[in-house]
Write an enzyme that holds these catalytic residues in place. Sequence first.
Site, PDB file in Angstrom:
ATOM      1  N   HIS A 124       0.812  -1.217   0.000  1.00  0.00           N
ATOM      2  CA  HIS A 124       0.000   0.000   0.000  1.00  0.00           C
ATOM      3  C   HIS A 124       0.846   1.267   0.000  1.00  0.00           C
ATOM      4  O   HIS A 124       0.303   2.370  -0.117  1.00  0.00           O
ATOM      5  CB  HIS A 124      -0.937  -0.002   1.207  1.00  0.00           C
ATOM      6  N   GLY A 180       7.570   3.239   2.798  1.00  0.00           N
ATOM      7  CA  GLY A 180       7.723   4.550   3.398  1.00  0.00           C
ATOM      8  C   GLY A 180       8.354   4.407   4.771  1.00  0.00           C
ATOM      9  O   GLY A 180       8.985   3.386   5.075  1.00  0.00           O
ATOM     10  N   ASP A 181       8.146   5.406   5.642  1.00  0.00           N
ATOM     11  CA  ASP A 181       8.804   5.404   6.949  1.00  0.00           C
ATOM     12  C   ASP A 181       8.087   4.538   7.984  1.00  0.00           C
ATOM     13  O   ASP A 181       8.642   4.295   9.063  1.00  0.00           O
ATOM     14  CB  ASP A 181       8.916   6.836   7.474  1.00  0.00           C
ATOM     15  N   ARG A 277      -5.218  11.721   1.587  1.00  0.00           N
ATOM     16  CA  ARG A 277      -4.028  11.029   1.084  1.00  0.00           C
ATOM     17  C   ARG A 277      -4.088  10.792  -0.422  1.00  0.00           C
ATOM     18  O   ARG A 277      -3.059  10.726  -1.097  1.00  0.00           O
ATOM     19  CB  ARG A 277      -3.854   9.701   1.831  1.00  0.00           C
ATOM     20  N   ASP A 451       7.065   9.268  14.342  1.00  0.00           N
ATOM     21  CA  ASP A 451       7.528   8.689  13.066  1.00  0.00           C
ATOM     22  C   ASP A 451       6.420   8.673  12.016  1.00  0.00           C
ATOM     23  O   ASP A 451       6.319   7.741  11.205  1.00  0.00           O
ATOM     24  CB  ASP A 451       8.069   7.274  13.261  1.00  0.00           C
TER      25      ASP A 451
END
Length: 488
Positions: A124, A180-181, A277, A451
């Site tokens: 995703h 991603g992170d 998003r 984060d």
Amino acid sequence: MVLAKITDHGLLTDQTGRDSRIAGVFCCIPSGQADKNGSEELSNGTLIPFKNIVWVEGALNESAEITYIEQQDSRLKIRTIVAEVTGSQQSNEPGSKSSVSQLMALAYANSEPKKSVIVFVNPHSGKGKAIHLYKHDVEPVLNAARYHVELVKTEYTGHATEYMKYVDIDKYDGVICASGDGIPHEVLNGIYSRKDRVRAFEKLFIAQTPCGSGNAMALSCLGTLKPGLATLEIIKGHTVRSDLMLVCSKSSGPRISFLSQTYGVIAEADIGTEWMRFIGEIRFDIGVLLNILRKKQFPCRVAVKRITNDKKELSERYKSQYQQPGVTTQLDEDALKPKYFDGQLFDDDRLPAGWEWLDDNVTQNLSIFYTGKLPYIAKDVDFFPAALPNDGAIDLVLFDGRTQVWRSAHSLLQLDKGLHVWHDHVDHLKVESLKLVPMLEKGRTSYISVDGENFPVETIQVEVLPGVMKTVMNDGRYKDSGFLAHIG
């Protein structure tokens, strides 16, 4: 077969009429990086930088089969040539074995070849493009370098955490997050939850190849947002031990953070715009703009154990720490335990020795509270320009919400160069530990982000864990933030 000569800067080849094989095509990169990342065309041949050579093995007639990365027409390609190599140092080994050994040693001067890694891919991430990026940009490079890959496609939030809690770490050298992170955050917390966490942190490197919408680790550590190029940097970069942060609160046990904690405008723009998003990264910019125009403030109290008192001290510390060697001390269990959390937060009325409350005139009118360990939190967002990998400090940035809108906007427009921290309404200091106490009026909702992940709006304590994470960095340091050049 082509002729090749080992030089001080790379392998010089005469590939006139060559019959080289293209093993794969991947990763567009800016043409301006050709000299640094690609092959340099010379009048008497082509120089293949040692960094671009990912594998060498013996071939027929004492020749060597060389697999390397080449830039052509602003694209990176994997090529393989069979070459007769000269210029190698004297060796007792037969011809091809001597060339192979020397080329591999030069190609992996700062790292080790043929590692075994776990690769997490979040399907995703990056608006659903992570799998495509992995297959077309990342996997070909790992295969060319003969890496053994255990591919794990995450199926739910926390999957990587659960996986890392129980995986047999003896089978692997590291973890690559094609995401991603969010996945690095999960991986690190999974390792922290292990009974043998000290050995796991010492053994496994953690790196990110950018396949998500937030790729702060890859950008800060590897200096690129191109997945293929980032993978090459992971294979060839310097291994560095960097600091982590430990976040403690009433509702949850200690939680590892590698990137940041934020409260106020940035958290509202990040977590509060999740419903947007689908429009991409611009949702964050829209969220920040709306909150600044509304002059929204987020009252709180902030206690810290300072390392620096002002920006002059910050600059001096940065210059002194920038050239310091990396962490060499061995980890132990005490290095992973919180100093100021024993199952409960310390009393606000009884600060530990060395702690102090920051000025209430600022914190009661705060617009942005932001702490971090990486300089870049996103593309063109150099939020923590003074951040260093292992200086044993957390960078804390505070924006005074009483500032005029145009001044706030002006400082935020300088985030790409990290110049926002020099404005008078912005405090920038280094701390060893801190405590954030949100003081929102009853009924008002907001966010805390750790984060990039949603966290309960409650009191948190954060402290640095020096040199805990083993990671990979281009040239052994963060991407240049411009801070050193600014302070002279």
